[in-house]
Design an enzyme around this catalytic site. Structure first.
Site, short mmCIF file in Angstrom:
data_model
loop_
_atom_site.label_atom_id
_atom_site.label_comp_id
_atom_site.label_asym_id
_atom_site.label_seq_id
_atom_site.Cartn_x
_atom_site.Cartn_y
_atom_site.Cartn_z
CG ASP A 10 -25.40 -2.57 31.50
OD1 ASP A 10 -25.03 -3.13 32.53
OD2 ASP A 10 -25.91 -1.43 31.49
CG ASP A 105 -29.35 -0.93 32.66
OD1 ASP A 105 -29.19 -1.80 33.53
OD2 ASP A 105 -28.44 -0.18 32.26
CD GLU A 106 -27.17 -5.63 34.46
OE1 GLU A 106 -26.16 -6.27 34.13
OE2 GLU A 106 -27.23 -4.92 35.48
#
Ligand code: DCP
Ligand code: MG
Length: 357
Positions: A10, A105-106
């Site tokens: 993340d 983003d993860e």
């Protein structure tokens, strides 16, 4: 069977960090990425410098401004975040194809096959994070464990720039002190409910019986019981391209009453919305199809102004499509609604209007 090794990666304060990276004057400063209008906007995220003032995602911009008057407010640049997200995925792919992206983003990575006597899972995680930094100049945090939800908890534990392992020897110790709201799957509403019941930490959760939890939380009770014990799935849902999300109902008798049919259509719109929401998706085309009592199929579709996912938006289009496709006095046996033209949502819990108004 070998124990699985799952990494959850993340990015740290993703949008804010990108802004600080691209604009060096913003580095080291409280940066708040969010909506345009002072009155209606919301915070997408805040740099760690701004978080010290209590600013966080989904907070009204106005509140953020009160807490952090010297904060630097910037508008999101979604195209840029998408571009970086694609670079990060390239890096993941250079390690494994077993990737489950959760948002821009993860992602989860299953690195079980990559671990051996010479290379530990921690070293692999560190290597991925350093590749990301080299390629994009951005920092990330990772969590490693034997299942998905523990890896996710681990990545959040020591943010930013951290690599954290949860294993059988420390899992209960960690879960016992974890605030209840930090358990994946426990949203704001459940958190409030739990706090009201005196369940503040994983330890409080651990000492509730399975029956009690099922009684109080229904179907989710069992999953909560397991989560307090470090038990969860280690199977990744490796992403395939999703082209559409649709739901349909076949009636047990042919129907002609508009109000009755529309109530069903509204329910179907809700279900489609939930599916889209679970996967952080939105779509630009709504289709309504019907089948008449005589088994004739008809459908109509319409392009939306912006990608939509909320049930009231879906129903809004479905409602007018229904009136176009349904002939008076021709009863129908089936109705369905589909959203296609699917894309990934770049912001959560809000629509594009929250940013632009
Ligand atoms: N985001 C958003 N609205 C939210 C939460 C997040 O628009 N309610 C966007 C902005 C974030 C990005 O998604 O930068 C990633 O979300 P994260 O929850 O991972 O938060 P951050 O990466 O910003 O911070 P952290 O370091 O806590 O991961
Ligand atoms: Mg993040």
């Amino acid at each position: 069977m070998m124990e699985k090794r799952i990494i959850h990666i993340d990015m740290d304060a993703f949008y804010a960090q990108v802004e600080q990276h691209d604009n060096p004057e913003l580095r080291g400063k409280p940066v708040i990425v969010g909506g345009r209008s002072f009155n209606r906007g919301v915070v997408a995220t805040a740099s760690y410098e701004a978080r010290k003032f209590g600013v966080h995602s989904a907070m009204p911009t106005k509140t953020a401004h009160k807490l952090c008057p010297d904060g630097i407010f910037v508008h999101p640049r979604f195209e840029r975040y998408k571009e970086i997200s694609a670079q990060i995925r390239e890096i993941f792919l250079s390690y494994t194809e077993l990737i489950e992206p959760l948002s821009l983003d993860e992602a989860y990575l299953d690195i079980t096959e990559l671990v051996n006597r010479e290379t530990s899972s921690r070293e692999i995680a560190l290597s991925i994070q350093s590749d990301i930094f080299e390629k994009t100049g951005l920092t990330s945090s990772s969590g490693i464990s034997y299942n998905k939800y523990l890896a996710k908890i681990a990545s959040g534990m020591n943010k930013p720039k951290a690599t954290t392992v949860i294993d059988y020897n420390n899992v209960l110790e960690i879960l016992h002190v974890l605030p209840i709201g930090k358990f994946p799957g426990v949203g704001k509403v459940t958190e409030e409910k739990m706090l009201g019941m005196g369940i503040k930490t994983g330890k409080d959760l651990y000492y509730l019986s399975k029956n009690d939890l099922i009684l109080k939380f229904g179907k989710r009770g069992e999953s909560l019981y397991n989560k307090a014990r470090g038990i969860g799935t280690n199977e990744l849902t490796v992403q395939r391209e999703r082209k559409s999300v649709g739901k349909e109902t076949t009636f047990n008798y042919d129907r002609n009453d508009d109000a009755e049919i529309l109530a069903v259509l509204e329910e179907l719109s809700k279900k489609v919305s939930t599916r889209l929401d679970d996967r952080q998706l939105a779509g630009r085309v709504v289709t309504v199809k019907i089948k008449t009592g005589g088994f004739e199929a008809h459908s109509r579709q319409m392009m939306t102004m912006d990608p939509i996912f909320k049930s009231e938006d879906i129903y809004h289009y479905a409602y007018s499509l229904y009136h176009e496709v349904k002939e008076q006095d021709v009863p129908i046996r089936l109705i369905g609604v589909t959203v296609s033209g699917i894309e990934e949502r770049l912001y959560r819990n809000m629509t594009i209007y929250d940013f632009i108004m």
